[in-house]
Design an enzyme around this catalytic site. Structure first.
Site, PDB file in Angstrom:
ATOM      1  N   LEU A 119     -10.181  37.255   7.606  1.00 48.22           N
ATOM      2  CA  LEU A 119     -10.949  36.663   8.709  1.00 48.22           C
ATOM      3  C   LEU A 119     -11.827  37.663   9.440  1.00 48.22           C
ATOM      4  O   LEU A 119     -11.501  38.837   9.548  1.00 48.22           O
ATOM      5  CB  LEU A 119      -9.984  36.011   9.708  1.00 48.22           C
ATOM      6  CG  LEU A 119      -9.043  34.964   9.109  1.00 48.22           C
ATOM      7  CD1 LEU A 119      -8.127  34.403  10.203  1.00 48.22           C
ATOM      8  CD2 LEU A 119      -9.816  33.832   8.445  1.00 48.22           C
ATOM      9  N   HIS A 176     -15.372  33.364  11.153  1.00 51.82           N
ATOM     10  CA  HIS A 176     -14.238  32.431  11.102  1.00 51.82           C
ATOM     11  C   HIS A 176     -13.708  32.142  12.513  1.00 51.82           C
ATOM     12  O   HIS A 176     -13.421  30.998  12.858  1.00 51.82           O
ATOM     13  CB  HIS A 176     -13.073  33.029  10.306  1.00 51.82           C
ATOM     14  CG  HIS A 176     -13.368  33.314   8.873  1.00 51.82           C
ATOM     15  ND1 HIS A 176     -13.437  34.598   8.381  1.00 51.82           N
ATOM     16  CD2 HIS A 176     -13.582  32.504   7.813  1.00 51.82           C
ATOM     17  CE1 HIS A 176     -13.675  34.553   7.078  1.00 51.82           C
ATOM     18  NE2 HIS A 176     -13.770  33.296   6.703  1.00 51.82           N
ATOM     19  N   VAL A 206     -22.516  33.482  12.509  1.00 51.70           N
ATOM     20  CA  VAL A 206     -22.293  34.684  13.324  1.00 51.70           C
ATOM     21  C   VAL A 206     -22.761  35.898  12.520  1.00 51.70           C
ATOM     22  O   VAL A 206     -22.440  36.026  11.337  1.00 51.70           O
ATOM     23  CB  VAL A 206     -20.804  34.828  13.693  1.00 51.70           C
ATOM     24  CG1 VAL A 206     -20.558  36.108  14.476  1.00 51.70           C
ATOM     25  CG2 VAL A 206     -20.350  33.615  14.494  1.00 51.70           C
TER      26      VAL A 206
HETATM   27  P1  AMP Z   1     -14.594  31.317   3.773  1.00 48.17           P
HETATM   28  O1  AMP Z   1     -13.324  31.969   4.198  1.00 48.17           O
HETATM   29  O2  AMP Z   1     -15.647  32.296   3.345  1.00 48.17           O
HETATM   30  O3  AMP Z   1     -14.378  30.189   2.798  1.00 48.17           O
HETATM   31  O4  AMP Z   1     -15.195  30.647   5.080  1.00 48.17           O
HETATM   32  C1  AMP Z   1     -14.451  29.716   5.827  1.00 48.17           C
HETATM   33  C2  AMP Z   1     -15.372  29.020   6.791  1.00 48.17           C
HETATM   34  O5  AMP Z   1     -15.963  29.983   7.677  1.00 48.17           O
HETATM   35  C3  AMP Z   1     -16.546  28.304   6.088  1.00 48.17           C
HETATM   36  O6  AMP Z   1     -16.783  27.064   6.736  1.00 48.17           O
HETATM   37  C4  AMP Z   1     -17.684  29.266   6.297  1.00 48.17           C
HETATM   38  O7  AMP Z   1     -18.945  28.635   6.300  1.00 48.17           O
HETATM   39  C5  AMP Z   1     -17.364  29.826   7.669  1.00 48.17           C
HETATM   40  N1  AMP Z   1     -18.037  31.125   7.860  1.00 48.17           N
HETATM   41  C6  AMP Z   1     -17.994  32.197   7.037  1.00 48.17           C
HETATM   42  N2  AMP Z   1     -18.776  33.200   7.502  1.00 48.17           N
HETATM   43  C7  AMP Z   1     -19.338  32.732   8.651  1.00 48.17           C
HETATM   44  C8  AMP Z   1     -20.255  33.281   9.611  1.00 48.17           C
HETATM   45  N3  AMP Z   1     -20.760  34.496   9.481  1.00 48.17           N
HETATM   46  N4  AMP Z   1     -20.609  32.515  10.662  1.00 48.17           N
HETATM   47  C9  AMP Z   1     -20.104  31.262  10.805  1.00 48.17           C
HETATM   48  N5  AMP Z   1     -19.247  30.690   9.949  1.00 48.17           N
HETATM   49  C10 AMP Z   1     -18.861  31.405   8.876  1.00 48.17           C
END
Ligand code: AMP
Length: 276
Positions: free
Chosen positions: A30, A34, A172
């Site tokens: 995370l 996240h 972010v």
């Molecule tokens: P992941 O663990 O990469 O599958 O991401 C889990 C959730 O966090 C997904 O909905 C992603 O789109 C979101 N997420 C990942 N990176 C970012 C970020 N930099 N800003 C906002 N949401 C994010």
């Protein structure tokens, strides 16, 4: 905060949660991106469930499933103060022997990321549908960082009459504009510096758009030229598409999604911006 590994136990504890229930699915490792989703879920609900599951079925055979970064202890420490339940199933729990069903969204999954990563979104929608069925959230939170994923999940939820609201949260970024991503950890210092060109090219598109440029090809071309100046960057695709249908545009009409996948060294990064 309770940490749960079995589907049966998750279902049972779900009954005791106060409504409404916000849900944030993640693959762990995370970061602040996240956590912004978790915070928004906290603000809008009485209970928050976060899942951590590195889903093998959304990785291609040559992709980074095995090497995907994992640090459960750190993740749990970050979630402790803001989460009611962390759901952390094993692969065998989610895909027991004989598992043989898929959830698949149509046309929009063939474009952009879907064209570069065949089968990726089938893996995503299948696991997210399972997680929705297990957690039964009131609202589920996804990041704009994965813009196509958010559009596809919304489509799946609408088409299949899933009883929840899908919320998209802003991307972010690091101080130099690089979108936060668990995969940024793969970058060495030189690559990390080079990766800033991705956001640089999105800002360039935004600038041209604000100046009145409406020819999508010209914007794509300028973005391409900027990225090609960075020797460590290798473009997979640059797209300017309708933000909903994800069809490529000739003339830029809002809301348009400017999105891209770029390899920095061996690391494939994605990012996007909406022109409105
Ligand atoms: P992941 O663990 O990469 O599958 O991401 C889990 C959730 O966090 C997904 O909905 C992603 O789109 C979101 N997420 C990942 N990176 C970012 C970020 N930099 N800003 C906002 N949401 C994010």
């Amino acid at each position: 905060m309770k940490v749960i590994e079995s589907i049966a136990e998750m279902r049972q504890l779900r009954q005791q949660l106060r409504e409404p229930v916000g849900f944030v699915p993640t693959m762990g490792y995370l970061h602040k991106g996240h956590m912004s989703l978790v915070r928004q879920a906290r603000n809008e609900n009485k209970s928050v469930v976060v899942s951590i599951f590195v889903n093998p079925t959304q990785f291609g055979p040559k992709e980074d499933f095995k090497g995907y970064p994992r640090d459960t202890q750190r993740d749990l420490a970050m979630l402790e103060a803001v989460t009611d339940i962390v759901f952390m199933p094993s692969v065998a729990e989610m895909y027991p022997e004989g598992f043989d069903s898929r959830v698949e969204v149509g046309e929009i999954t063939g474009r952009l990321e879907g064209a570069s990563r065949p089968g990726h979104f089938r893996g995503v929608t299948t696991v997210v549908a399972k997680l929705f069925n297990i957690v039964q959230p009131t609202k589920a939170y996804f990041g704009q960082k994965d813009a196509q994923q958010a559009v596809i999940i919304k489509k799946m939820a609408a088409d299949l009459d899933m009883n929840l609201e899908v919320v998209t949260c802003p991307t972010v970024r690091e101080p130099d504009g690089l979108a936060m991503s668990s995969r940024n950890t793969y970058l060495n210092p030189e690559e990390r510096r080079a990766a800033a060109v991705i956001y640089g090219s999105l800002k360039l598109a935004q600038e041209r758009w604000s100046e009145g440029e409406r020819n999508a090809d010209r914007i794509r071309k300028e973005m391409t030229e900027l990225i090609e100046k960075e020797p460590l960057a290798d473009i997979d695709y640059i797209s300017i598409a309708d933000a909903e249908s994800l069809e490529e545009l000739d003339r830029v009409e809002p809301p348009a999604l400017v999105s891209m996948a770029v390899r920095i060294g061996k690391t494939r990064l994605i990012d996007n911006m909406v022109l409105e």
